[in-house]
Design a protein around this motif. Structure first.
Motif, short mmCIF file in Angstrom:
data_model
loop_
_atom_site.label_atom_id
_atom_site.label_comp_id
_atom_site.label_asym_id
_atom_site.label_seq_id
_atom_site.Cartn_x
_atom_site.Cartn_y
_atom_site.Cartn_z
N HIS A 1 -13.92 1.18 -1.00
CA HIS A 1 -13.24 0.10 -0.29
C HIS A 1 -12.95 -1.10 -1.19
CE1 HIS A 1 -13.51 2.17 3.47
NE2 HIS A 1 -14.82 2.26 3.38
N ILE A 2 -13.50 -1.10 -2.38
CA ILE A 2 -13.23 -2.19 -3.32
C ILE A 2 -11.99 -1.82 -4.12
CG2 ILE A 2 -14.10 -3.45 -5.32
CD1 ILE A 2 -16.93 -3.00 -4.23
N ARG A 3 -10.95 -2.62 -3.96
CA ARG A 3 -9.69 -2.25 -4.61
C ARG A 3 -9.75 -2.56 -6.10
NH1 ARG A 3 -5.44 -6.47 -4.68
NH2 ARG A 3 -6.35 -8.33 -3.79
N ALA A 4 -9.27 -1.63 -6.87
CA ALA A 4 -9.35 -1.74 -8.32
C ALA A 4 -7.97 -1.91 -8.95
CB ALA A 4 -10.04 -0.51 -8.89
N GLY A 5 -7.03 -2.45 -8.20
CA GLY A 5 -5.70 -2.64 -8.75
C GLY A 5 -4.84 -1.39 -8.67
N ARG A 6 -5.41 -0.33 -8.13
CA ARG A 6 -4.66 0.91 -7.96
C ARG A 6 -4.58 1.22 -6.47
NH1 ARG A 6 -8.50 2.89 -11.50
NH2 ARG A 6 -7.87 2.66 -13.65
N ALA A 7 -3.50 1.86 -6.10
CA ALA A 7 -3.35 2.25 -4.70
C ALA A 7 -4.31 3.39 -4.39
CB ALA A 7 -1.92 2.68 -4.43
N ASN A 8 -4.99 3.27 -3.27
CA ASN A 8 -5.94 4.29 -2.85
C ASN A 8 -5.94 4.28 -1.32
OD1 ASN A 8 -8.12 5.89 -2.31
ND2 ASN A 8 -9.49 4.89 -3.77
N ALA A 9 -5.68 5.41 -0.73
CA ALA A 9 -5.57 5.48 0.73
C ALA A 9 -6.86 5.05 1.43
CB ALA A 9 -5.18 6.89 1.16
N SER A 10 -8.00 5.19 0.77
CA SER A 10 -9.26 4.81 1.41
C SER A 10 -9.38 3.30 1.60
CB SER A 10 -10.45 5.34 0.62
OG SER A 10 -10.54 4.70 -0.62
N PRO B 1 2.93 6.90 -3.30
CA PRO B 1 4.07 7.36 -4.07
C PRO B 1 4.07 6.86 -5.52
CG PRO B 1 4.74 5.66 -2.55
CD PRO B 1 3.30 5.96 -2.26
N GLU B 2 3.47 5.69 -5.74
CA GLU B 2 3.38 5.12 -7.09
C GLU B 2 1.96 4.59 -7.28
OE1 GLU B 2 6.44 2.17 -7.75
OE2 GLU B 2 7.73 3.22 -6.32
N ALA B 3 1.63 4.25 -8.51
CA ALA B 3 0.27 3.82 -8.82
C ALA B 3 -0.18 2.58 -8.04
CB ALA B 3 0.14 3.54 -10.32
N ARG B 4 0.75 1.70 -7.72
CA ARG B 4 0.38 0.45 -7.06
C ARG B 4 1.01 0.29 -5.67
NH1 ARG B 4 -2.30 -2.90 -10.50
NH2 ARG B 4 -2.01 -2.54 -12.70
#
Length: 185
Positions: free
Chosen positions: A26-35, A60-63
């Protein structure tokens, strides 16, 4: 008896590892993650419903996260829920889908997130130590009740400590990996 105590402690420690992994996701790391959107609930016909049950979430893309509602009429409700969430992301809607663009993290934000990761990791270690304490207490009670001998108690304590050390090493590795992921530019 001693194997049961160790198995129970190991099971609880594994649950702690899984909980930590969920927290880290749940901690966003600058990348898109559905979780990132797992905790988002949307008011749907009067009841809060998890977003992932109301829409397809793709990367669809990294971010970029692309949210495609199964029912187009709830698009505004999803937008409202995203705006109200603690994500700090602004949804962009084109009438059929919602895009969430995840901005690149600044150095300061990365460091703050790394601190949060350390804090969460430390809390997990505390939980592991509490599990160890419970297992040790259970072993001592078994020895007092004459279910195991004093020698078996000492062996059991060593085994519990070994399981605890392994669990803490795992947490340290998970924390270090997440920190490394956050601090990558």
């Amino acid at each position: 008896m001693s194997k049961e105590i160790i198995a129970k402690a190991q099971e609880r420690m594994n649950q702690s590892h899984q909980s930590l992994a969920r927290e880290f996701s749940h901690i966003r790391a600058g990348r898109a993650n559905a979780s990132l959107l797992d905790r988002i609930s949307v008011e749907y016909y009067g009841s809060p419903t998890p977003l992932n049950q109301l829409a397809g979430i793709t990367v669809p893309e990294a971010r970029v996260l692309l949210i495609t509602p199964f029912d187009k009429s709830i698009l505004k409700d999803i937008e409202r829920a995203l705006n109200a969430s603690d994500l700090g992301l602004t949804p962009q809607s084109d009438g059929t889908v919602i895009r969430l663009v995840i901005p690149a993290l600044t150095e300061e934000t990365r460091k703050n997130l790394a601190k949060d990761v350390k804090k969460v990791g430390e809390n997990s270690k505390v939980a592991i130590r509490n599990i160890r304490r419970d297992a040790m207490d259970e072993a001592k009670k078994a020895e007092k009740a004459k279910e195991i001998t004093e020698d078996e108690l000492k062996t059991l304590e060593k085994d519990i400590q070994k399981v605890t050390d392994d669990a803490i090493k795992t947490i340290d590795k998970m924390t270090a990996d997440k920190e490394k992921e956050l601090l990558e530019v």
